[in-house]
Write an enzyme that holds these catalytic residues in place. Structure first.
Site: not given
Length: 572
Positions: A299, A310, A324
């Site tokens: 999460s 990224d 998740k």
């Protein structure tokens, strides 16, 4: 002819009324009361409850029936849409709040008795006189030992509103009788950063357990502490971090990113795309950064790791994270129970959906996913990781994958070189934890003389703890296996000593001890030593001797429908 035409509308109206009366009569008396049920959706459920209440053979508690039915309905949607009773809501919120009202002890239950593991410094229990090692045998003049002693029941009795009193009776080592203490409950701090220290002269280490209300403030304090010690590199350890509040993950990401970098975005059928970007005010935008993850990272911890990966801001080391990536909205009922309903998905800056695939109504398969990964060999070989989604690309063109979770840039397998069946049984049976606590309890006075991890660790090595444990385990049902014990000697010693260090000192000391020979930490320090924490642009791919042109961009992809780090300690 004209007269007949004049009376025709009246005759038709009478026929319609007569037909309705006949139909209603037959529906009520001969159709099995199906009239109001031939409907759809929520009306059918509502009518079903009315019929049960009105006609079922026995008296039914409809509230209880509904409470059992709601989770079954939500389970048909996805693994993270859930129903929580009012009691469970309170317990869940306590985990992420910065504090809760209680007596201020950490405890374990051993032989049907509460054993005080640690007394929180300057807390209500310490002020009242309780000590680590005390055994709680009465609460408010009622005996509290035996089968009724569970973590849940103990916390129910010991927690309570601030400034209320609870009477606790304890048996203390070396003393006779039961000593009585009256503790006035107070606010107990709940820290989400459990370790901050220097790994070496240049590298700071911060361990974040979850993303709670106070995590961002705690992080700033930790960074200030490390700054005073002159850190040049930073490790953020998110292994086994189960997540928490989205906004805390965004705040922490913001500390390390330049202005206007996408951190995460959410999108759902009825939830338009919402982006979260950095504001450029972060104080640590240039420091070399490594983030540690594993299969227990979920999460909010995946949001942070994905944002750093990224945006090419940090190197991610470890094993693939949990996966998740569903966004829940809390909807509260009048009795303070609630549902957490999935309304959107999380996407990393490159467009990857964090959520791993699932089948609605197949929660058991979803929950067994980590075991499936283990059996498939994913914990031991990077080649065993299954990427079910397409490839995406980071800002500088590095290839990353969707399909659930965050795959690390550098994979470090779980170390099983010295693993044996004896070690597995000793760890999974709880015998190591039991022995460590018993040894701590019996030797607390001597062990308490050691105030730092290194001195206590050196002392324990001289005590030959593995041999002591083998004798203890043999008396408690685990047969001595000398060859297996010899093969797993290092693992056994590490686990046993780490638990005793935790019992006597604190969680920060515990992390310092287990990190000393942790392969992930060793790899982290190697990367820092090579100056390679900042990801590098990949070499261009060549085809027929010519450089390929590649267009980078966002490609959203929507999926449809034993570890010794666990502390196993309750706090109240």
């Amino acid at each position: 002819m004209n007269n007949k035409n004049r009376y025709m509308p009246i005759m038709l109206a009478l026929c319609v009324v007569f037909g309705i009366l006949i139909g209603t009569f037959y529906a009520n008396h001969f159709s099995g009361n199906r009239l109001n049920i031939i409907n759809s959706g929520s009306n059918r459920l509502n009518n079903l409850l009315h019929i049960i209440d009105d006609q079922y053979v026995d008296k039914v508690n409809l509230d209880s029936l509904v409470e059992k039915a709601i989770p079954q309905i939500l389970a048909e949607l996805d693994p993270h849409s859930v129903y929580m009773s009012a009691k469970d809501v309170q317990a869940s919120n306590d985990d992420l709040k910065g504090s809760f009202s209680g007596v201020g002890i950490e405890f374990v239950i051993r032989e049907d008795t509460i054993h005080v593991q640690a007394v929180i410094k300057n807390g209500p229990a310490e002020r009242a006189g309780l000590l680590a090692g005390d055994k709680i045998v009465t609460i408010d003049d009622s005996v509290f030992v035996g089968k009724e002693v569970t973590n849940q029941e103990a916390m129910r009795r010991l927690k309570g509103p601030k400034d209320t009193k609870v009477k606790i009776g304890v048996v203390r080592y070396g003393q006779k009788g039961v000593k009585q203490f009256t503790v006035t409950r107070g606010e107990i701090p709940q820290r989400s950063i459990t370790s901050t220290y220097m790994l070496d002269d240049h590298t700071g280490y911060i361990r974040i357990k979850n993303f709670g209300e106070t995590t961002y403030g705690e992080l700033l304090v930790s960074l200030t502490t490390l700054s005073q010690q002159g850190f040049d590199n930073l490790v953020i350890d998110l292994r086994d971090n189960t997540g928490g509040y989205l906004d805390r993950a965004i705040q922490i990401s913001n500390e390390f990113l330049p202005k206007n970098k996408l951190i995460v975005y959410t999108q759902g059928r009825k939830s338009p795309r919402q982006e979260y970007r950095s504001d450029g005010h972060g104080s640590y935008q240039q420091i070399p950064l490594i983030v540690l993850i594993n299969e227990g990272s979920a999460s909010a911890s995946e949001i942070f790791a994905g944002a750093m990966q990224d945006n090419d801001r940090a190197t991610i080391i470890g094993r693939r994270s949990f996966g998740k990536g569903l966004v829940q909205q809390q909807i509260e009922f009048n009795d303070h129970s609630l549902i957490r309903l999935t309304i959107a998905r999380y996407y990393t800056p490159s467009g990857r959906c964090i959520q791993k695939p699932y089948e609605p109504g197949r929660d058991q398969d979803y929950e067994l996913d980590l075991i499936t990964r283990y059996e498939h060999g994913e914990f031991f070989s990077q080649d065993s990781i299954k990427h079910t989604g397409p490839a995406y690309h980071t800002g500088i063109g590095r290839e990353v994958f969707g399909g659930g979770g965050i795959t690390p840039d550098i994979f470090v397998p779980e170390d099983t070189v010295d693993m044996t069946s004896y070690y597995k049984q000793a760890a999974m049976s709880g015998l190591i934890l039991q022995f460590a606590f018993a040894y701590t309890d019996d030797n607390r006075q001597k062990l308490s003389e050691f105030k730092d991890m290194k001195r206590l660790s050196d002392y324990l090595v001289r005590q030959n703890m593995v041999e002591k444990f083998a004798a203890y385990a043999d008396n408690h049902g685990l047969k001595r296996r000398n060859l297996l014990i010899q093969k797993s000697h290092k693992l056994l010693e590490r686990y046993i000593n780490s638990r005793i260090i935790y019992n006597i000192l604190d969680e920060n000391s515990w992390h310092q001890y287990i990190n000393q020979d942790d392969p992930v930490i060793i790899e982290t320090l190697r990367i820092f030593g090579e100056g390679a924490a900042f990801p590098k642009r990949p070499e261009p791919k060549m085809e027929n001797g010519k450089q390929q042109k590649v267009a980078w961009g966002h490609r959203p992809y929507d999926y449809s429908p034993i570890h010794m780090r666990a502390t196993m300690v309750a706090r109240t």
